[in-house]
Write a protein that holds these residues in place. Structure first.
Motif, PDB file in Angstrom:
ATOM      1  N   TYR A 271      -5.202  38.000  33.855  1.00 50.68           N
ATOM      2  CA  TYR A 271      -4.151  37.456  34.535  1.00 50.68           C
ATOM      3  C   TYR A 271      -3.083  38.083  34.296  1.00 50.68           C
ATOM      4  O   TYR A 271      -2.501  38.359  32.801  1.00 50.68           O
ATOM      5  CB  TYR A 271      -4.221  36.030  34.104  1.00 50.68           C
ATOM      6  N   VAL A 272      -2.187  38.471  35.152  1.00 46.40           N
ATOM      7  CA  VAL A 272      -1.103  39.257  35.117  1.00 46.40           C
ATOM      8  C   VAL A 272       0.073  38.689  35.690  1.00 46.40           C
ATOM      9  O   VAL A 272      -0.043  38.209  36.856  1.00 46.40           O
ATOM     10  CB  VAL A 272      -1.163  40.784  35.785  1.00 46.40           C
ATOM     11  N   ARG A 274       3.293  37.917  38.019  1.00 43.72           N
ATOM     12  CA  ARG A 274       3.456  38.668  39.184  1.00 43.72           C
ATOM     13  C   ARG A 274       4.343  39.873  39.458  1.00 43.72           C
ATOM     14  O   ARG A 274       4.042  40.719  39.927  1.00 43.72           O
ATOM     15  CB  ARG A 274       3.717  37.493  40.301  1.00 43.72           C
ATOM     16  N   TYR A 277       2.137  42.699  38.405  1.00 38.97           N
ATOM     17  CA  TYR A 277       0.766  42.938  38.850  1.00 38.97           C
ATOM     18  C   TYR A 277       0.637  44.013  39.626  1.00 38.97           C
ATOM     19  O   TYR A 277      -0.505  44.880  39.313  1.00 38.97           O
ATOM     20  CB  TYR A 277       0.497  41.674  39.736  1.00 38.97           C
ATOM     21  N   PRO A 373      -2.854  37.530  39.937  1.00 37.10           N
ATOM     22  CA  PRO A 373      -1.682  37.454  39.445  1.00 37.10           C
ATOM     23  C   PRO A 373      -1.234  36.138  39.187  1.00 37.10           C
ATOM     24  O   PRO A 373      -1.999  34.953  39.646  1.00 37.10           O
ATOM     25  CB  PRO A 373      -0.906  37.979  40.663  1.00 37.10           C
TER      26      PRO A 373
END
Length: 462
Positions: A271-272, A274, A277, A373
């Motif tokens: 999970y990055v 945003r 991302y 994201p």
């Protein structure tokens, strides 16, 4: 008719090794001899036990060339990585170093009238059922502290790495380990379960699938045998907006794809934040595209075949289902012509994924990772906890306090900051939820392999 265990090499599908399955009666007789031998082993001074275990590991190191080739043939790890000796040696050294402290009696009172204390005594006979993905490291996690603590050890490896238990026992025997203190058994599932159901062991450590752990629990039901279970994982990474992007990409992608993704604490979902991302997925795509899939005996190969065609089929199925449901694959198949539809499986990075897809929920245990994201810590936390498993979580930020706050809310066994796919022998290796129970290594590992015994000694009669 004698049944045989066969290791099918993922390199070419040939039978690499085979051994006859022991009958339950012959295995039970061997375990009975181990139980007898354990008594005298436990009476040896701690320093002697430590020294003999260290000699056994040193002898195993001397077999490195053979071990590396065997691993390539049995489970497909490229020879360029040199086996598992770094971790084996580090973990052995640490557990030897802390043994005296971890096993020391707890003194309550030492006076003219009373001596009161708690000792840690061996469980007795420890049964290790070891997996194929890191067959030396996972076994050493229990072999070393179990023997040092005064237990005797019976080991059974997965058929995919059939020769590993035999080799470890040979190394320890050649180093001077007394007869029957440490033995290897070639058993099928039914034979193992029968021995467990008969109460043959005092503690069982199993590393493997959730289904395998459930089978162990069912077999042990009613025997009151202690269990340590390290089962599945779906470990997340969370990259926050202040993370060092290049460092995060390099570590998380290595954590996702090293060993063809067949790592207990490998990264399976990312999970990055945003703002990072787009750049993260560009760099992740480039990282994975530079891998070289091929024969693990070739020193240029960086990703070998999966250990078994069946395992690769599950990863392909999860990936295909995700793509059919809208996920977008980033890695071009033309870069990996070695993908043969069998054990040789190209790496893949998926975006436009969500938690309705199996690839983001079920254990993949292969070279595929999904990346999403997120817009807040709260969203990332909800997604990380939306999982049946809990082994490790990898947090990427320059703010330790933020990492600790988030880490406190993650349902997992270990929190890492700016690190992934790593085991620190000073910390308890443990999990929660469907990942299992118990803990190995650290002082707590010694506590699980021993039991407390209390002494209340009144020196003077009234």
């Amino acid at each position: 008719m004698t049944m045989t265990l066969k290791c099918i090499s993922p390199i070419d599908g040939s039978v690499y090794a085979e051994r006859p399955v022991m009958t339950v009666d012959s295995a039970a007789a061997a375990v009975a001899r181990v139980r007898t031998a354990q008594k005298s082993w436990a009476r040896r001074p701690l320093a002697e036990r430590v020294a003999l275990v260290q000699k056994g590991v040193a002898r195993l190191n001397a077999m490195k060339d053979d071990v590396v080739l065997e691993l390539a043939h049995m489970m497909g790890r490229p020879v360029r990585y040199g086996g598992e000796f770094g971790g084996v040696n580090d973990r052995t050294a640490y557990m030897a170093e802390i043994a005296e402290r971890a096993l020391a009696p707890i003194s309550i009172e030492e006076s003219a009238q009373f001596s009161r204390y708690i000792r840690r005594v061996p469980q007795g006979v420890v049964f290790i059922v070891a997996p194929w993905n890191y067959p030396y490291l996972t076994a050493i996690n229990t072999i070393v502290p179990a023997l040092i603590a005064g237990n005797a050890v019976v080991i059974k490896h997965a058929t995919q790495t059939l020769l590993v238990g035999e080799r470890i026992v040979r190394a320890f025997t050649e180093a001077g380990m007394p007869e029957d203190v440490f033995i290897n058994l070639f058993l099928d599932h039914k034979g193992s379960e029968q021995l467990i159901s008969a109460g043959s062991f005092d503690f069982i450590n199993f590393t493997g699938s959730v289904g395998g752990g459930q089978a162990i629990e069912r077999a042990a039901a009613g025997t009151f045998t202690g269990l340590g279970l390290e089962l599945g994982g779906k470990d997340p990474g969370y990259v926050m907006e202040d993370a060092d992007l290049d460092w995060a990409v390099d570590t998380l992608m290595d954590g996702a794809l090293y060993n063809a993704g067949q790592c207990c604490c490998g990264i399976e979902r990312i999970y990055v934040a945003r703002p990072l991302y787009a750049e993260f997925i560009d760099k992740a795509k480039a990282w994975a595209s530079n891998l070289k899939l091929g024969n693990p005996l070739d020193p240029e190969t960086t990703i070998g075949p999966m250990a078994n065609v069946r395992f690769a089929a599950e990863v392909r199925a999860q990936t295909a289902e995700a793509i059919a449901d809208g996920a977008r694959p980033l890695i071009d198949p033309s870069l990996f012509p070695q993908d043969d539809g069998g054990a040789y499986l190209m790496p893949q990075v998926l975006v436009d994924v969500d938690h309705t897809m199996r690839v983001m929920r079920d254990e993949s245990f292969g070279p595929v990772v999904g990346i999403m994201p997120v817009d807040s810590d709260a969203e990332a936390l909800e997604l990380m906890n939306d999982c049946a498993f809990g082994l490790t979580a990898s947090l990427w930020t320059n703010d330790p306090e933020r990492a600790m706050r988030i880490g406190d809310e993650i349902e997992t066994g270990t929190i890492m900051m700016n690190r992934a796919d790593y085991l620190d022998p000073a910390l308890c290796w443990t999990g929660c939820k469907a990942t299992g129970r118990g803990g190995s290594l650290s002082e707590i590992g010694y506590h699980n392999l021993t039991r407390p015994k209390s002494y209340h000694l009144r020196k003077k009669q009234a």
